[in-house]
Design a protein around this motif. Structure first.
Motif, PDB file in Angstrom:
ATOM      1  N   LYS A 160       0.212  -1.405   0.234  1.00 39.02           N
ATOM      2  CA  LYS A 160       0.285  -0.161  -0.276  1.00 39.02           C
ATOM      3  C   LYS A 160       0.814   1.012  -0.343  1.00 39.02           C
ATOM      4  N   TRP A 161       1.985   1.453   0.553  1.00 33.66           N
ATOM      5  CA  TRP A 161       2.397   2.592   0.662  1.00 33.66           C
ATOM      6  C   TRP A 161       3.973   2.646  -0.450  1.00 33.66           C
TER       7      TRP A 161
ATOM      8  N   TYR B 116       0.890   4.576  -2.802  1.00 33.11           N
ATOM      9  CA  TYR B 116       0.777   6.279  -2.250  1.00 33.11           C
ATOM     10  C   TYR B 116       2.203   6.568  -2.593  1.00 33.11           C
ATOM     11  N   THR B 117       3.180   6.441  -2.825  1.00 36.58           N
ATOM     12  CA  THR B 117       4.512   6.451  -3.431  1.00 36.58           C
ATOM     13  C   THR B 117       4.666   6.630  -4.112  1.00 36.58           C
TER      14      THR B 117
END
Length: 52
Positions: A2-3, A6-7
């Motif tokens: 998930k990160w 987003y990144t």
């Protein structure tokens, strides 16, 4: 995972839109800071700065 999404999304938005959204956000925070400073000056009507 998930990160990572987003990144990549943030990197793509910065590349596409540039730093314009960040400059708008800084202006908003500047006005919020001015409003909080004004409120602090009003609440400090005795000049004690919260020492009492």
């Amino acid at each position: 995972m998930k990160w990572l999404f987003y990144t990549i999304l943030i990197i793509v938005l910065v590349v596409l839109l540039g730093t314009w959204p960040l400059s708008v956000l800084s202006i908003v925070f500047e006005y919020i800071g001015k409003a909080l400073h004004w409120l602090a000056e009003i609440l400090n009507f005795f000049g004690w700065n919260g020492l009492v």
